[in-house]
Design a protein around this motif. Structure first.
Motif, PDB file in Angstrom:
ATOM      1  N   LEU A 218      -1.011  -3.555   3.903  1.00  0.00           N
ATOM      2  CA  LEU A 218      -1.616  -2.648   4.976  1.00  0.00           C
ATOM      3  C   LEU A 218      -0.621  -1.604   5.297  1.00  0.00           C
ATOM      4  CD1 LEU A 218      -3.395  -5.127   7.189  1.00  0.00           C
ATOM      5  CD2 LEU A 218      -4.479  -3.315   5.913  1.00  0.00           C
ATOM      6  N   ASN A 219       0.463  -1.527   5.248  1.00  0.00           N
ATOM      7  CA  ASN A 219       1.618  -0.424   5.652  1.00  0.00           C
ATOM      8  C   ASN A 219       2.186   0.159   4.542  1.00  0.00           C
ATOM      9  OD1 ASN A 219       1.269  -1.332   8.305  1.00  0.00           O
ATOM     10  ND2 ASN A 219       3.237  -2.020   8.440  1.00  0.00           N
ATOM     11  N   PHE A 220       2.408   1.474   4.783  1.00  0.00           N
ATOM     12  CA  PHE A 220       2.859   2.070   3.649  1.00  0.00           C
ATOM     13  C   PHE A 220       4.466   2.692   3.974  1.00  0.00           C
ATOM     14  CE2 PHE A 220      -1.557   3.042   4.082  1.00  0.00           C
ATOM     15  CZ  PHE A 220      -2.049   2.876   2.891  1.00  0.00           C
ATOM     16  N   ASN A 221       5.138   2.505   2.833  1.00  0.00           N
ATOM     17  CA  ASN A 221       6.481   3.089   3.277  1.00  0.00           C
ATOM     18  C   ASN A 221       6.403   4.186   2.209  1.00  0.00           C
ATOM     19  OD1 ASN A 221       7.393   1.239   5.200  1.00  0.00           O
ATOM     20  ND2 ASN A 221       7.528  -0.337   3.407  1.00  0.00           N
ATOM     21  N   ASN A 222       7.304   5.077   2.554  1.00  0.00           N
ATOM     22  CA  ASN A 222       7.224   6.670   1.727  1.00  0.00           C
ATOM     23  C   ASN A 222       7.702   6.014   0.179  1.00  0.00           C
ATOM     24  OD1 ASN A 222       6.331   8.224   3.429  1.00  0.00           O
ATOM     25  ND2 ASN A 222       8.387   8.902   4.164  1.00  0.00           N
TER      26      ASN A 222
ATOM     27  N   LYS B  45       4.587   2.434  -2.699  1.00  0.00           N
ATOM     28  CA  LYS B  45       3.130   2.973  -2.567  1.00  0.00           C
ATOM     29  C   LYS B  45       2.311   1.787  -3.146  1.00  0.00           C
ATOM     30  CE  LYS B  45       4.127   7.736  -3.695  1.00  0.00           C
ATOM     31  NZ  LYS B  45       4.150   8.756  -4.715  1.00  0.00           N
ATOM     32  N   ARG B  46       1.363   1.659  -2.307  1.00  0.00           N
ATOM     33  CA  ARG B  46       0.236   0.656  -2.363  1.00  0.00           C
ATOM     34  C   ARG B  46      -0.182   0.308  -3.877  1.00  0.00           C
ATOM     35  NH1 ARG B  46      -4.320  -0.160  -3.364  1.00  0.00           N
ATOM     36  NH2 ARG B  46      -5.481  -2.261  -2.833  1.00  0.00           N
ATOM     37  N   SER B  47      -0.559   1.501  -4.685  1.00  0.00           N
ATOM     38  CA  SER B  47      -1.000   1.495  -5.846  1.00  0.00           C
ATOM     39  C   SER B  47      -0.062   0.739  -7.058  1.00  0.00           C
ATOM     40  CB  SER B  47      -1.554   3.041  -6.357  1.00  0.00           C
ATOM     41  OG  SER B  47      -0.290   3.671  -6.198  1.00  0.00           O
TER      42      SER B  47
END
Lengths: 486, 154
Positions: free
Chosen positions: B123-127, B130-132
């Motif tokens: 649910l969280n993104f870090n720079n 990446k989720r993908s």
């Protein structure tokens, strides 16, 4: 039963006893009065009897005087006495109430009349003899045979004896009555003392009974009020039906209402927290979606993106990151009351050192005073220190930056302070900084969401403690907060 | 009584209600560069209808794996999984679960129903995370392995 009724009954009992006492005293006084009157009467009887005795003696003396001398002057008291004696006897009858005494008086009168008959006879004979000495022998004979033997001797002896008996009897009755009088006076005194003591005891007992009854229940109501003020909404048990019951019923209903309102409030609060949690949780999914789509666009158009467009596309993840931070902050804020924290043994010295290790850059000078060890909600205290230290780091330039933590005991609380020598906070913002999403930095600043201090304030206030800031622009800031000892 | 069932290793059933996640899975699969057949159902009921066939005619051949989202309307992942495991015809299909919940409780419930793997949707993104990327890695590792196998009977 109503209290007023109970108090009235108490008074009625005391008053009835008092009335009984008064009535008893009255009857006893009446008895004393009767006895006193009797004694007075008895004295009059004795006096009357004395007069009678004297008058009889006077008559007899006058009679003898006349017989010896023949002087008519001697008969003066004799004649007066003849009238006086029946009057005295009559008076005696009136005074005495005793049939025995009446009988004696009658006997005295009878003997007196007998005596008078012979007396008159002799007086007549004497007068005859004075006028005519021829009758002297007849008088002599009468005197020797009748008077000496019968009249003088037996009749006057009988009369004297009867009078003596009369007096003795009267004295005896009087003595009895005097004793009765003394006894009744004593009885009056005893009864009075007894009733007085009884009234005092009853009065005190009923007063104590009422006071105990009232004060015990008032005490239980005071206790209830104290409980309520502590937030413990108990009920007072009271099955009486009186004026105090309405007070206890009111107190109970107040307690119940308060309890209901508080639990309603808690429920609302929980709902609000749940709402904030769900909302912020659900806000994340669309943000994630946007981020994904941007990524795909970037991937698919890899070589066709102009530098400008690249710049714009790069702004999007930045803003998304900020939104995520805000949502996370909101989640953290909502989570404070949502999750039940556990208490653990906490050494604050160790805690702040570990936090400093993670948060405070090496360029800073970090120090702390003697900090306590306590049994508390460790994670929350840690969150407070973490946010305050981060805050200090954020607003203090690392060159010559100083952060200091200290602690003082204040009753059943500790007073911690976190101070820095950073840029400080202007007076006009001191209230504002604790409000959620209020940050004094520019909007594009990635680091600041304005939730940290709001979380700190919420944690502290949920423990009924306080936080304040002492600072002015350019002179560093000192955050002071209290924390329960256990 | 074990029935002989024909399964196709190139066949995948994706049960997912979120359009974005469907695209995400499709993109990751494309990157594998292996031929495959993807069927999509928007919830558990639809997925069961597909597998069993609406008019009593089941899907032929059956997919060898199902990518299952947990949180769906109408019939959620766990309910679907329970029904699947009680169905003699369908209980052998491998199931991978995609969920946003990392909670222990949910994990245990799924493990009881025999799942082959999980993808915790971040649910969280870090720079730098990446989720993908995590979707790609998941598809590469689990799905790729299965797609590369020869068709088989079970």
């Amino acid at each position: 039963m109503k209290l007023a009724t109970q108090i009235s009954i108490g008074f009625l009992i005391v008053i009835s006893i008092d009335l009984i006492d008064s009535y008893t005293n009255y009857t006893l006084t009446k008895e004393v009065n009767t006895n006193t009157a009797f004694l007075t009467n008895s004295e009059a009887i004795i006096r009357n009897s004395g007069s009678l005795s004297r008058t009889i003696a006077d008559i007899h003396n006058a009679f003898r005087g006349f017989l010896l001398t023949g002087d008519e002057a001697f008969l003066e008291p004799y004649n007066t006495g003849l009238n006086t004696i029946p009057a005295l006897i009559n008076h005696g009858h009136i005074l005495t109430a005793s049939p025995d005494q009446d009988r004696r008086l009658d006997s005295i009168l009878a003997f007196h009349k007998l005596w008078i008959n012979y007396g008159n006879l002799l007086i007549k004979a004497k007068r005859k003899a004075i006028r005519d000495p021829h009758f002297l022998p007849e008088y002599q004979r009468l005197f020797e045979t009748q008077f000496k033997k019968r009249v003088a001797k037996s009749y006057s002896d009988e009369i004297a004896s009867l009078l003596r008996t009369f007096d003795i009897s009267e004295y005896k009755t009087r003595e009895g009555r005097r004793k009765a009088l003394e006894a009744s006076i004593r009885r009056t005194e005893t009864v009075s003392v007894f009733f007085s003591i009884f009234i005092i005891i009853m009065g005190i007992a009923s007063a104590i009974f009422i006071v105990l009854k009232i004060s015990g229940r008032i005490a239980s109501m005071v206790k209830l009020a104290e409980n309520i003020s502590r937030g413990d909404f108990t009920q007072v048990k009271d099955d009486k039906r009186d004026e105090l019951s309405s007070l206890s019923i009111s107190l109970n209903s107040m307690s119940e209402k308060l309890s209901r309102n508080i639990s309603e409030l808690e429920k609302r609060n929980a709902e609000l927290n749940q709402f904030a949690y769900v909302v912020s949780h659900d806000l994340k999914a669309p943000v994630r979606g946007i981020y994904n789509v941007i990524q795909w666009i970037e991937e698919d158009l890899n070589n066709e993106i102009s530098p400008d467009m690249r710049k714009y596309l790069d702004i999007i993840p930045q803003r998304i990151k900020r939104m995520e931070d805000l949502i996370d902050g909101l989640l953290d804020y909502a989570r404070i009351s949502r999750e039940k924290p556990v208490k653990e043994e906490t050494d604050v010295n160790v805690m702040v050192e570990e936090l400093a290790e993670m948060i405070v850059p090496k360029a800073f000078e970090f120090s702390h005073g003697e900090l306590p060890k306590l049994w508390t909600e460790k994670l929350l205290l840690q969150q407070v220190f973490s946010n305050l230290i981060s805050n200090a780091v954020k607003y203090t330039p690392p060159e010559n930056g100083r952060i200091e933590i200290s602690c003082a005991e204040k009753g059943d609380q500790y007073e911690f302070s976190v101070s820095d020598n950073g840029q400080g906070i202007d007076q006009e913002y001191h209230e504002k900084i604790f409000v959620i999403f209020q940050t004094l930095r520019e909007k594009h600043d990635k680091e600041s969401t304005g939730i940290g201090l709001a979380i700190v304030k919420k944690i502290i206030e949920e423990r009924h403690c306080t936080i304040s800031v002492v600072s002015s622009a350019g002179k560093g800031a000192k955050f002071i907060f209290t924390w329960p000892k256990n | 009584m074990a029935k002989k069932l024909i399964m196709n290793n190139k066949r995948i059933l994706l049960v997912e209600d979120d359009e974005l996640d469907i695209i995400s899975v499709e993109r990751s699969l494309k990157k594998l560069d292996i031929a495959y057949e993807l069927f999509t159902a928007y919830n558990g009921i639809e997925a069961l209808e597909m597998l069993r066939g609406k008019g009593g005619q089941p899907m032929k051949p059956l997919p060898s794996l199902i990518l299952l989202d947990m949180n769906m309307p109408k019939m959620n992942g766990i309910e679907f999984l329970k029904i699947l495991r009680e169905d003699n015809m369908l209980k052998h299909i491998k199931v991978f679960v995609m969920t946003t919940s990392g909670e222990e409780q949910d994990r245990k419930a799924m493990e009881k129903l025999g799942v082959s793997g999980y993808l915790i949707k971040p649910l969280n993104f870090n720079n730098n995370n990446k989720r993908s990327d995590s979707m790609d890695a998941f598809v590469q590792f689990h799905i790729g392995k299965i797609l590369r196998q020869e068709s088989s009977f079970s």
